[in-house]
Enzyme design. Structure first.
Site, mmCIF file in Angstrom:
data_model
loop_
_atom_site.group_PDB
_atom_site.id
_atom_site.type_symbol
_atom_site.label_atom_id
_atom_site.label_comp_id
_atom_site.label_asym_id
_atom_site.label_seq_id
_atom_site.Cartn_x
_atom_site.Cartn_y
_atom_site.Cartn_z
ATOM 1 N N LYS A 295 0.882 -1.175 0.000
ATOM 2 C CA LYS A 295 0.000 0.000 0.000
ATOM 3 C C LYS A 295 0.920 1.225 0.000
ATOM 4 C CE LYS A 295 -1.951 2.951 2.007
ATOM 5 N NZ LYS A 295 -1.721 4.382 1.642
ATOM 6 N N GLU B 295 9.075 15.871 15.502
ATOM 7 C CA GLU B 295 9.544 15.653 14.131
ATOM 8 C C GLU B 295 8.780 16.585 13.198
ATOM 9 O OE1 GLU B 295 8.535 11.987 12.085
ATOM 10 O OE2 GLU B 295 10.584 11.865 11.326
ATOM 11 N N GLU C 71 9.240 0.898 11.109
ATOM 12 C CA GLU C 71 10.322 1.851 10.788
ATOM 13 C C GLU C 71 9.703 3.236 10.907
ATOM 14 O OE1 GLU C 71 13.432 0.966 10.194
ATOM 15 O OE2 GLU C 71 12.973 -1.163 10.303
ATOM 16 N N CYS D 194 13.704 10.312 7.334
ATOM 17 C CA CYS D 194 13.495 9.831 8.710
ATOM 18 C C CYS D 194 14.705 10.117 9.594
ATOM 19 C CB CYS D 194 13.160 8.348 8.709
ATOM 20 S SG CYS D 194 14.411 7.319 7.939
HETATM 21 P P1 NAD Z 1 2.261 8.298 7.718
HETATM 22 O O1 NAD Z 1 2.384 7.574 8.990
HETATM 23 O O2 NAD Z 1 1.303 9.419 7.611
HETATM 24 O O3 NAD Z 1 1.866 7.311 6.538
HETATM 25 C C1 NAD Z 1 2.658 6.166 6.203
HETATM 26 C C2 NAD Z 1 1.789 5.169 5.483
HETATM 27 O O4 NAD Z 1 0.786 4.705 6.393
HETATM 28 C C3 NAD Z 1 1.025 5.724 4.265
HETATM 29 O O5 NAD Z 1 0.988 4.733 3.268
HETATM 30 C C4 NAD Z 1 -0.362 5.952 4.828
HETATM 31 O O6 NAD Z 1 -1.366 5.899 3.844
HETATM 32 C C5 NAD Z 1 -0.489 4.787 5.782
HETATM 33 N N1 NAD Z 1 -1.486 4.962 6.863
HETATM 34 C C6 NAD Z 1 -1.944 6.132 7.399
HETATM 35 N N2 NAD Z 1 -2.874 5.862 8.346
HETATM 36 C C7 NAD Z 1 -3.003 4.513 8.412
HETATM 37 C C8 NAD Z 1 -3.783 3.632 9.215
HETATM 38 N N3 NAD Z 1 -4.638 4.086 10.106
HETATM 39 N N4 NAD Z 1 -3.639 2.314 9.034
HETATM 40 C C9 NAD Z 1 -2.755 1.828 8.117
HETATM 41 N N5 NAD Z 1 -2.000 2.614 7.332
HETATM 42 C C10 NAD Z 1 -2.111 3.934 7.479
HETATM 43 O O7 NAD Z 1 3.735 8.751 7.366
HETATM 44 P P2 NAD Z 1 4.202 9.681 6.182
HETATM 45 O O8 NAD Z 1 3.782 11.069 6.510
HETATM 46 O O9 NAD Z 1 3.786 9.062 4.872
HETATM 47 O O10 NAD Z 1 5.784 9.522 6.263
HETATM 48 C C11 NAD Z 1 6.568 10.308 7.075
HETATM 49 C C12 NAD Z 1 6.969 9.552 8.322
HETATM 50 O O11 NAD Z 1 7.619 8.350 7.960
HETATM 51 C C13 NAD Z 1 7.950 10.300 9.170
HETATM 52 O O12 NAD Z 1 7.590 10.184 10.523
HETATM 53 C C14 NAD Z 1 9.267 9.580 8.917
HETATM 54 O O13 NAD Z 1 10.208 9.711 9.956
HETATM 55 C C15 NAD Z 1 8.795 8.182 8.734
HETATM 56 N N6 NAD Z 1 9.778 7.392 7.996
HETATM 57 C C16 NAD Z 1 10.538 6.475 8.681
HETATM 58 C C17 NAD Z 1 11.517 5.743 8.009
HETATM 59 C C18 NAD Z 1 12.401 4.757 8.737
HETATM 60 O O14 NAD Z 1 13.072 3.987 8.069
HETATM 61 N N7 NAD Z 1 12.429 4.746 10.052
HETATM 62 C C19 NAD Z 1 11.704 5.944 6.639
HETATM 63 C C20 NAD Z 1 10.916 6.872 5.992
HETATM 64 C C21 NAD Z 1 9.947 7.588 6.680
#
Ligand code: NAD
Length: 507
Positions: A188, A396, A263, A297
């Site tokens: 997804k 963040e 992650e 991240c």
């Molecule tokens: P997000 O949590 O908003 O969304 C991530 C994914 O989760 C998207 O595909 C979204 O559609 C899905 N999602 C949202 N709500 C959901 C739910 N209730 N149930 C299941 N899936 C759901 O994150 P973002 O804004 O897309 O990404 C930024 C974040 O990702 C930052 O916090 C960043 O630090 C983190 N990140 C971490 C890593 C790592 O390796 N640790 C790498 C990249 C990004």
């Protein structure tokens, strides 16, 4: 289920895409309900394409397909799975330019960076292709005339919920081990950045993977994402995204006891020691909070600079930021593109306003001169005189906004760095290796770079301590995230009765 027969097409000049369909059971299909949503070019704010908006019905279909072929895929020779991954790596190389243009258009990576990223993706596919037939269980010395060993087995259907900052790389870094080790996948992508995953799906089909082994459902997190995380036939979930959503996904997974790799977010420090090469330190700091417009991240958004070199560092930092070219990701020379979406733009602007009340604006804070109208551009922004407990120092932001803190003793430094709910990463810059290593050991983080900036690689483990995550992506450590252990014990005595000593059995 109606089927779309044409491949996704990109009109690079018009910055639009056509024939955008999900990939379920080897077919390109619209959402069952026919719903779509727009995906937007963050350089201009204009719509690139309409993308299928999956709901629970679509997720059920994708998971059913992945479940149907899970056993066949598990027992496909590892060497054959590896060969398919290598075919896929070759196709990604062949189509790297198109993938880069799609990724740049959809995510806001500037084109040169997107090209570098796409050029690197085959490394992940090759790494896991090479490991497919090399990882396994172990034999165990047990008392008695017995042979005891373990088998490493795939989990079955795995879900991969992906964020928008590095859409294809993050998808591949979890799907490559999952597929290599015999799992099937349902992906997804983030709602802001679906296109590269769908193009990749075409390459998966062309590479010869059986239908159902790899599926992509596009849509919103609270609809498609939540349905996938909650699906009882999903045995493993790799979630990459914010800590807040990660907690929700972990709770959904707990209801059907799925294995979870998380992650999550970070608030990472870049630490400058008094004996650091300050030009290098400035470069690492700028890469740290400006790479991909701070939407990384591991972004180093807390700059801990030793008091002795603070003024000199700030002067050099200003000079370096003045040279940073912010603008349209397709323009020559751009080093920093837009934020991904209006939502992210509003969030970062809000934090900049908060920063003005919590500290002193040292650099930036506005919209870059000459940035295209309608795009989500912000200047690199630095605050000084910020308390450790200020919101901009603790939360963040996910934009190019850093706060500078000075320090004098190692104890004071370590306490301030570790006083965070996050524990993803740290960058240390200095000359005295003993001091650098001694500090590195005391930091509560999942990764440390010394005199270097982050470079993601398939062979080095990546993940977080504390609320930055559980489990590890990449490296041999990632095997645990995509396998489960079966213990097998064989009695080698001629008969069970002959060798048995019930009195001595430690039951
Ligand atoms: P997000 O949590 O908003 O969304 C991530 C994914 O989760 C998207 O595909 C979204 O559609 C899905 N999602 C949202 N709500 C959901 C739910 N209730 N149930 C299941 N899936 C759901 O994150 P973002 O804004 O897309 O990404 C930024 C974040 O990702 C930052 O916090 C960043 O630090 C983190 N990140 C971490 C890593 C790592 O390796 N640790 C790498 C990249 C990004």
């Amino acid at each position: 289920m109606s089927v779309t027969t044409h491949a996704l097409t990109l009109d690079a000049d018009a910055r639009t895409a056509d024939q955008v369909a999900m990939f379920v059971d080897g077919q390109f299909v619209p959402a069952a309900a026919g719903a779509t949503f727009p995906t937007v070019d963050p350089n201009t704010g204009r719509t690139i394409a309409e993308v299928p908006r999956a709901d629970g019905t679509d997720v059920d279909r994708a998971v059913a397909a992945a479940k149907r072929v899970a056993v066949e895929w598990q027992f496909t020779d590892a060497i054959a799975r590896a060969a398919l991954l290598r075919n896929l790596a070759a196709l990604v190389t062949e189509h790297a330019d198109e993938l880069a243009r799609l990724e740049a258009l959809d995510s806001g990576h500037y084109l040169a960076k997107a090209s570098e990223l796409m050029g690197a993706i085959p490394l992940w596919l090759d790494y896991w292709a090479s490991l497919a037939d090399k990882v396994g269980g172990r034999t165990i010395e047990v008392p008695g005339n017995k042979l005891s060993f373990t088998l490493l087995e795939p989990l079955g259907v795995t879900a991969h919920i992906v964020p928008w900052n590095y859409p294809l790389l993050i998808m591949v870094r979890s799907c490559a081990p999952a597929l290599a080790l015999g799992n099937t996948c349902v992906v997804k992508p983030a709602e802001d950045t679906s296109l590269s995953a769908l193009k990749f799906a075409e390459l998966v089909k062309e590479a010869g993977f059986p239908d159902g082994v790899f599926n992509v459902v596009t849509g919103f997190g609270t609809e498609a994402g939540a349905s996938l995380a909650a699906h009882p036939d999903v045995a493993g979930i790799t979630f990459t995204g914010s800590t807040e959503t990660g907690k929700t996904v972990a709770k959904l997974a707990a209801d059907h006891v799925a294995q979870v790799n998380l992650e999550l977010g970070g608030k990472s420090p870049t630490i400058v020691f008094p004996d650091a090469d300050l030009d290098d330190a400035v470069e690492a700091a700028v890469q740290g909070f400006c790479s991909h417009t701070g939407q990384v991240c591991v972004a180093g958004t807390r700059l801990f600079v030793h008091a002795d070199v603070r003024e000199q560092f700030l002067q050099k930092l200003t000079a370096r930021l003045e040279q940073t070219q912010v603008g349209d990701g397709f323009a020559d020379g751009t080093q920093m593109g837009p934020l991904v979406s209006q939502k992210q733009y509003d969030r970062v602007r809000d934090y900049i306003e908060i920063g003005k009340t919590e500290g002193t604006l040292h650099y930036g804070g506005g919209r870059p001169a000459g940035a295209p109208e309608g795009g989500y551009f912000v200047e690199p922004t630095v605050f000084v005189d910020v308390a450790h407990d200020a919101r901009i120092a603790r939360e963040e932001i996910f934009g190019p906004v850093a706060s500078v803190h000075s320090w004098s003793t190692e104890d004071e430094l370590v306490e301030a760095v570790n006083d965070s709910i996050y524990g993803l990463f740290a960058v240390l810059l200095g000359s005295d290796i003993k001091k650098l290593l001694s500090t590195a050991r005391r930091l509560q983080v999942g990764g440390v770079m010394i005199n270097d900036w982050f470079g993601e690689l398939p062979m080095t483990p990546h993940g977080g301590h504390k609320q930055s995550g559980t489990g590890r992506e990449e490296g041999i450590e990632a095997v645990h995230g995509y396998t489960q252990v079966k213990h097998v014990s064989v009695n080698l005595d001629p008969s069970l009765r002959a060798g048995s000593d019930w009195a001595g059995a430690p039951l």
